[in-house]
Design a protein around this motif. Structure first.
Motif, short mmCIF file in Angstrom:
data_model
loop_
_atom_site.label_atom_id
_atom_site.label_comp_id
_atom_site.label_asym_id
_atom_site.label_seq_id
_atom_site.Cartn_x
_atom_site.Cartn_y
_atom_site.Cartn_z
N LYS A 141 -1.89 -14.98 -14.31
CA LYS A 141 -2.42 -13.92 -15.19
C LYS A 141 -1.47 -12.72 -15.19
CE LYS A 141 -7.29 -15.13 -14.58
NZ LYS A 141 -8.61 -14.68 -14.07
N PRO A 142 -1.53 -11.92 -16.24
CA PRO A 142 -0.71 -10.70 -16.30
C PRO A 142 -1.03 -9.76 -15.15
CG PRO A 142 -1.58 -11.23 -18.47
CD PRO A 142 -2.27 -12.15 -17.50
N THR A 143 -0.02 -9.09 -14.63
CA THR A 143 -0.21 -8.18 -13.51
C THR A 143 0.85 -7.08 -13.55
OG1 THR A 143 -0.28 -8.00 -11.09
CG2 THR A 143 1.23 -9.61 -12.01
N ASN A 144 0.48 -5.91 -13.03
CA ASN A 144 1.42 -4.80 -12.90
C ASN A 144 1.89 -4.62 -11.46
OD1 ASN A 144 1.36 -3.97 -15.65
ND2 ASN A 144 -0.63 -2.99 -15.31
N SER A 145 1.44 -5.52 -10.57
CA SER A 145 1.79 -5.41 -9.16
C SER A 145 3.24 -5.83 -8.92
CB SER A 145 0.85 -6.27 -8.32
OG SER A 145 1.07 -7.64 -8.57
N TRP A 146 3.71 -5.58 -7.70
CA TRP A 146 5.09 -5.89 -7.34
C TRP A 146 5.39 -7.39 -7.40
CZ3 TRP A 146 5.86 -9.26 -3.32
CH2 TRP A 146 4.77 -9.48 -2.47
N ARG A 161 4.92 -11.42 -23.06
CA ARG A 161 5.70 -10.17 -23.08
C ARG A 161 5.27 -9.19 -21.99
NH1 ARG A 161 7.68 -13.17 -26.45
NH2 ARG A 161 8.78 -12.54 -28.36
N GLU A 162 4.79 -9.72 -20.87
CA GLU A 162 4.43 -8.88 -19.74
C GLU A 162 4.55 -9.68 -18.45
OE1 GLU A 162 0.31 -7.62 -19.84
OE2 GLU A 162 -0.18 -9.26 -21.21
N LYS A 163 4.60 -8.96 -17.33
CA LYS A 163 4.74 -9.62 -16.05
C LYS A 163 3.50 -10.46 -15.74
CE LYS A 163 7.79 -6.23 -13.83
NZ LYS A 163 7.94 -5.30 -12.68
N VAL A 164 3.73 -11.60 -15.09
CA VAL A 164 2.62 -12.47 -14.70
C VAL A 164 2.74 -12.85 -13.23
CG1 VAL A 164 2.34 -13.41 -17.03
CG2 VAL A 164 3.87 -14.55 -15.40
N ILE A 165 1.63 -13.28 -12.67
CA ILE A 165 1.63 -13.76 -11.27
C ILE A 165 2.38 -15.09 -11.21
CG2 ILE A 165 0.19 -14.51 -9.34
CD1 ILE A 165 -2.08 -12.79 -10.56
N GLU A 211 -6.67 -21.50 -9.23
CA GLU A 211 -7.10 -21.54 -10.63
C GLU A 211 -7.61 -20.18 -11.11
OE1 GLU A 211 -7.47 -24.11 -13.26
OE2 GLU A 211 -5.75 -24.78 -12.07
N PHE A 212 -8.16 -19.38 -10.20
CA PHE A 212 -8.65 -18.06 -10.58
C PHE A 212 -7.52 -17.13 -11.00
CE2 PHE A 212 -12.27 -19.29 -7.75
CZ PHE A 212 -13.28 -19.19 -8.70
N PHE A 213 -6.30 -17.45 -10.57
CA PHE A 213 -5.15 -16.60 -10.86
C PHE A 213 -4.26 -17.17 -11.96
CE2 PHE A 213 -6.46 -15.95 -6.48
CZ PHE A 213 -6.56 -14.57 -6.41
N ARG A 214 -4.59 -18.35 -12.48
CA ARG A 214 -3.79 -18.95 -13.55
C ARG A 214 -4.06 -18.24 -14.87
NH1 ARG A 214 -2.05 -24.48 -12.36
NH2 ARG A 214 -1.67 -24.75 -14.59
N GLY A 215 -3.00 -18.07 -15.66
CA GLY A 215 -3.13 -17.39 -16.93
C GLY A 215 -2.81 -18.25 -18.13
#
Length: 255
Positions: A141-146, A161-165, A211-215
């Motif tokens: 999923k998209p994330t703004n974390s490091w 077009r954004e950072k993902v896990i 699966e909870f973190f898949r985007g």
């Protein structure tokens, strides 16, 4: 990321395919060595492995088609002949069917052969997941974390077009941990089938969580994805078989 490893004239070698191939070869080579140490015929084992892999790929593709049936109806050839688009649980289902057929054909112990191969499956799977990372599929999923990674715009993950896990790398890491655990367990196992059943339980638990973190597009049934429902089923079946096998082994030991 490097979806294309290199080109030789009109031939394109994709990084995804190379890593999947390396993963399959690693499982074959490692399990073959152990099989030969157990006096199992090399030709028969190779035949078993070959058809298990073929059936596994067919199952993985069929489950992908099932999940992406709307896209499949519009673009059937693109989905079927795509260089990506496989669901691991479909591969397990397809592979298990062929595996059981050939083990029975050769008159081998299903649990013993499953343990020989099962200990190395997470190793090959970990390598294959690196291919997913280089291709940009199976993303988080998209994330703004490091921890977030920005994929190239032409990749499946990059289209956001954004950072993902980087769930591919996380999966690869935990699969290696499972592999190490199974290697250790092999020295202390109490009954045949303990390794493969432990693998199904451990991977099922991990897959349910990741699966909870898949985007990427997921097929959902209610609140859970199809892979999560399959994880629950696999964990339940494997756990029941584990407990049953352990009790049988304990009774034999006491006798």
């Amino acid at each position: 990321m490097h979806p294309v490893l290199f080109k030789i004239g009109p031939i394109t070698i994709y990084t995804y395919g190379v890593f999947v191939f390396l993963g399959v070869i690693s499982v074959y080579w490692l399990s073959l060595r152990e099989a030969q140490g157990s006096k199992i015929d090399k030709e028969k084992f190779s035949n078993l492995f070959f058809w298990t892999v073929i059936s596994g790929f067919i199952g993985a593709r069929l489950l992908y088609v099932l999940l992406e049936w709307r896209w499949f109806i519009k673009h059937p050839f693109e989905v079927i002949f795509s260089s990506s688009g496989f669901v691991f649980y479909g591969g397990i289902i397809g592979g298990v069917i062929a595996f059981c057929i050939f083990v029975r054909k050769y008159g081998w112990s299903l649990k013993k052969i499953a343990d020989i191969v099962g200990v190395y499956i997470p190793c090959g799977h970990a390598i294959g997941r690196l291919g997913c990372f280089y291709y940009g599929c199976c993303y988080g999923k998209p994330t703004n974390s490091w921890i977030g990674i920005l994929f190239p715009p032409e990749s499946p993950a990059g289209m956001l077009r954004e950072k993902v896990i980087p769930t591919q790398l996380i999966s690869s890491f935990f699969l290696l941990l499972i592999f190490i655990f199974l290697i250790i367990l092999k020295k202390y196992k109490k009954f045949d089938g303990q390794i493969i059943l432990s693998y199904f339980i451990l991977y099922g638990i991990f897959r349910f969580i990741i699966e909870f973190f898949r985007g990427d597009p997921r097929g959902f049934i209610g609140i859970f994805s199809l892979s999560q429902w399959l994880s629950i089923i696999i964990i339940a079946i494997a756990f029941c078989l584990w407990v049953k096998s352990y009790k049988i082994a304990q009774r034999k030991f006491l006798l």
